[in-house]
Write an enzyme that holds these catalytic residues in place. Structure first.
Site, short mmCIF file in Angstrom:
data_model
loop_
_atom_site.label_atom_id
_atom_site.label_comp_id
_atom_site.label_asym_id
_atom_site.label_seq_id
_atom_site.Cartn_x
_atom_site.Cartn_y
_atom_site.Cartn_z
N GLU A 47 0.87 -1.19 0.00
CA GLU A 47 0.00 0.00 0.00
C GLU A 47 0.90 1.22 0.00
O GLU A 47 1.97 1.22 0.61
CB GLU A 47 -0.90 0.00 1.24
CG GLU A 47 -1.76 1.26 1.32
CD GLU A 47 -2.88 1.18 2.36
OE1 GLU A 47 -2.83 0.30 3.23
OE2 GLU A 47 -3.80 2.02 2.28
N CYS A 240 -6.63 0.80 2.95
CA CYS A 240 -7.64 1.87 2.96
C CYS A 240 -7.54 2.78 1.76
O CYS A 240 -8.49 3.49 1.43
CB CYS A 240 -7.49 2.70 4.23
SG CYS A 240 -7.93 1.80 5.71
N ASN A 371 -12.09 -3.32 0.50
CA ASN A 371 -10.99 -3.57 1.45
C ASN A 371 -11.60 -3.88 2.81
O ASN A 371 -12.20 -4.93 2.99
CB ASN A 371 -10.04 -2.37 1.50
CG ASN A 371 -8.95 -2.55 2.55
OD1 ASN A 371 -8.35 -3.62 2.63
ND2 ASN A 371 -8.73 -1.56 3.39
N GLU A 372 -11.50 -2.96 3.76
CA GLU A 372 -12.11 -3.23 5.07
C GLU A 372 -13.51 -2.65 5.09
O GLU A 372 -13.78 -1.67 5.78
CB GLU A 372 -11.25 -2.62 6.18
CG GLU A 372 -10.04 -3.46 6.50
CD GLU A 372 -9.21 -2.90 7.65
OE1 GLU A 372 -9.43 -1.75 8.06
OE2 GLU A 372 -8.32 -3.63 8.12
O1 AHR Z 1 -2.14 -1.61 6.79
C1 AHR Z 1 -2.58 -0.35 7.19
C2 AHR Z 1 -4.09 -0.24 7.14
O2 AHR Z 1 -4.69 -1.10 8.06
C3 AHR Z 1 -4.74 -0.61 5.85
O3 AHR Z 1 -4.72 0.42 4.95
C4 AHR Z 1 -6.14 -0.94 6.25
O4 AHR Z 1 -6.74 -1.88 5.40
C5 AHR Z 1 -6.00 -1.42 7.66
O5 AHR Z 1 -6.89 -0.81 8.50
#
Ligand code: AHR
Length: 653
Positions: A47, A240, A371-372
């Site tokens: 990321e 994220c 994602n989340e």
């Molecule tokens: O890995 C850091 C963050 O943690 C990521 O962006 C997210 O998916 C999670 O909350």
């Protein structure tokens, strides 16, 4: 008397376990393989957080090269003022994705200059070649550029000149030059001389010696650390960042492909995420875009695992939703991505891939939707994606989110729904303290074997140590190693796993711990990196049960163990975690219908102090040590070091 005292002292210094403990008996059932291990088992999560891409693996040294940041002069300094109106920032809507450029107006025999500070300075190395390039349009006169790279003491350590010919149209030009000494915090000065009117954009400086020497490519040392792990997959672009703080700020892959100068940058969502770690100069230029991600995956032998926005922005931020009747664009992005990765060169997106230099497909097999994300809104949107993806690309496996936590109401709700929908793969995340990892080594022992596979898509053990590089301790790593024995033992259901996040820049991070820390010149793997690497380079092809009194070895006496067989190498590989402050004697009885070699290898990763970590100054403080071992008789009895992960390898053919 003197002799008795010294013998007692010797015994005391050896520790009680070394003297008294009779070996703990473990049975390794090589003759009872318990399922296949996915070739994608251990991978990496990428990321653009912590200056992971811009300022990190993407080797561009100039910050805000196209003046497109919200504050267009961010990163830049004017070195000479000239008459009023000499430096003009203009917009040209014809310039796709990159409207703003700088005009040096009516220069007449002036020396004008710009200085760029880089990302926390510019790291350059003695003797290395660098390439400066720009786009320019010059009218009414020829001009010249003179470049200077300066070190921290403002001493010039590299220079070059280049002529700019008057043509009236936008042109690209580049020059290569060497730098005479190393600095981690250099800067670039660009002097313009001559007379005329000059428009400039995309002012850029890259090392020539990038990964595979690709022009404007990736930082070699950072990619090498990934390649060394031999990862089974790479998840990208997050995290994220996929969701965005709002939908306008989401990651849109189509805006990250095609000519680099036309890729529209956006503010990086980590820019303002944490008030205590504000990073106002953090943007995503997308020089590392989806094409480059696929290429990186191919280079390091990893399956590409893209995660796409599902029509929901980050639920910790705006939680903005794309209405269900306006989801087409999002779904189409997913369908088109598969065409971009796998489609023939006759298709629209396959053709773009070919134009960019890769007519062969990228062999995409999995795609993540969201994602989340969580809640009923997520399930509603996922259903729309699933229908469209299954209809057009039934061979592509769908990865779906189980939210932010590995337990609780949100998790239970999603877990039930995803299983009912027969989703292919469930993405579970756990950022938890070491105690959680130690006590969860049996998490998957009783998971449903017939339902979806599990992707441990983001995890890291979070110690209570202060944030920053020092948080990546041996305590964190060893608790992950213990937990990973449980992933390996259950590799028939846990198909993939990746630590997160991957990179942290020591001067520009927002989140810790991270797997790999870098500064502008160097990079090193944390103890967690060493653990991940030991697992992924010893992943094997079949699960081999390890039992103690008929039970999995999952924490009793702070011991954890798992084993695999590697069909290709004809090797039995046993992993043992000793989470004790003392050595432990363990005896392995191997039940086998194969011939087991008497000699083998033992690789130990250990530190007596759980607070130890690696660092830029001492990058290999915790690293594996290899020794030979001999099996005498039917059993292999070994002493396992205090606080250690040990990998035992024996040929078994
Ligand atoms: O890995 C850091 C963050 O943690 C990521 O962006 C997210 O998916 C999670 O909350």
């Amino acid at each position: 008397m003197k002799k008795v005292v010294s013998t007692m002292l010797l015994f005391m210094s050896m520790g009680t376990a070394a003297i008294a403990q009779s070996p703990i008996e473990l049975t390794v059932q090589l003759d009872r393989p318990a399922g296949a291990i996915s070739p994608h088992m251990w991978g990496v999560f990428f990321e653009d957080i912590n200056l992971g891409a811009d300022g990190g693996i993407y080797a561009e040294l100039v910050k805000n090269r196209s003046f497109e940041f919200d504050q267009p002069w961010m990163g830049w300094k004017k070195l000479e003022n000239g008459p009023e109106g000499t430096y003009l920032l203009l917009n040209d809507n014809q310039r796709k994705g990159n409207k703003r450029y700088l005009r040096l107006n009516n220069v007449s025999n002036l020396k004008l200059g710009l200085e760029n500070e880089g990302f926390r300075g510019m790291g350059v190395k003695a003797g290395e070649q660098y390439e400066f390039s720009l786009q320019y349009r010059s009218e009414a006169g020829d001009m010249n550029i003179m470049l200077e790279v300066l070190n921290e003491q403002d001493k010039i350590i590299g220079t070059a000149t280049m002529p700019l010919r008057s043509s009236g149209t936008w042109t690209e030009s580049a020059v290569k030059f060497a730098v005479s000494s190393t600095t981690a915090k250099g800067k670039l000065r660009i002097w313009f001389t001559g007379a005329g009117k000059l428009d400039v954009d995309m002012l850029s400086l890259f090392p020539v010696d990038t990964w595979k020497r690709r022009p404007k490519g990736l930082r070699k040392d950072m990619v090498q650390l990934l390649a060394d792990m031999k990862p089974g997959f790479i998840r990208f672009p997050g995290g994220c960042i996929v969701e965005g703080r709002d939908l306008a700020n989401r990651f849109q892959w189509k805006k990250t492909v095609g000519p680099i100068g036309e890729r529209e940058l956006i503010i990086n969502r980590w820019n303002t995420e944490f008030k205590h770690r504000l990073t106002p100069d953090y943007y995503q230029t997308f020089g590392l875009g989806f094409y480059e991600y696929f290429l990186l995956a191919e280079d390091i032998g990893a399956a590409p695992v893209p995660i796409l926005n599902c029509g929901m922005a980050c639920q910790f931020n705006t939680a903005e939703l794309a209405p269900l009747d306006q989801l087409d664009e999002y779904v189409q992005d997913a369908l088109d991505l598969i065409e971009f990765a796998n489609g023939s060169v006759e298709t629209k997106w396959g053709k773009l891939r070919a134009t960019m230099g890769h007519p062969e497909p990228f062999h995409l097999k999995m795609i993540g939707v969201g994602n989340e994300n969580w809640g009923p809104q997520y399930i509603e949107r996922l259903e729309v994606f699933k229908k469209a993806l299954n209809a057009k690309y039934p061979e592509i496996e769908i990865i779906a989110s189980s939210g932010t936590d590995p337990e609780g109401d949100r998790f239970d709700f999603l877990n039930d729904k995803l299983r009912a929908m027969q989703i292919d793969i469930i993405d579970e995340h756990y950022y938890r303290p070491p105690s959680w990892f130690l006590s969860s080594a049996s998490r998957y022992d009783n998971y449903d074997r017939k339902g979806p596979k599990i992707f441990a898509g983001e995890y890291a053990s979070h110690t209570t140590r202060p944030n920053g590089p020092g948080r990546s301790t041996w305590e964190a790593a060893l608790s992950e190693a213990a937990f990973m024995t449980g992933l390996e033992r259950n590799a028939d259901v846990v198909q993939m796993a990746s630590y997160a996040p991957l990179f942290g820049h020591v001067d520009g991070w927002q989140w810790s711990p991270d797997l790999i820390w870098v500064d502008n010149l160097q990079s090193y793997g944390t103890p967690s990196y060493q653990v991940q690497k030991l697992y992924s380079t010893n992943k094997g092809s079949d699960i081999i049960p390890v039992r103690r009194d008929g039970q999995p070895v999952a924490g009793r006496d702070s011991l954890y163990a798992s084993a695999v067989y590697d069909k290709n190498a004809g090797e039995l590989i046993v992993k043992v975690v000793n989470y004790n402050s003392k050595p432990m004697q363990v005896s392995l009885s191997i039940t086998s219908n194969k011939k087991i070699a008497d000699r083998g290898q033992k690789v130990t990763l250990a530190s007596h102090d759980l607070n130890n970590s690696n660092s830029i100054e001492d990058p290999l403080r915790i690293q594996p040590k290899q020794e030979s071992i001999i099996r005498k008789g039917k059993k292999l009895t070994e002493s396992f070091a205090p606080y250690s992960l040990t990998v035992i390898k024996l040929a078994a053919k």
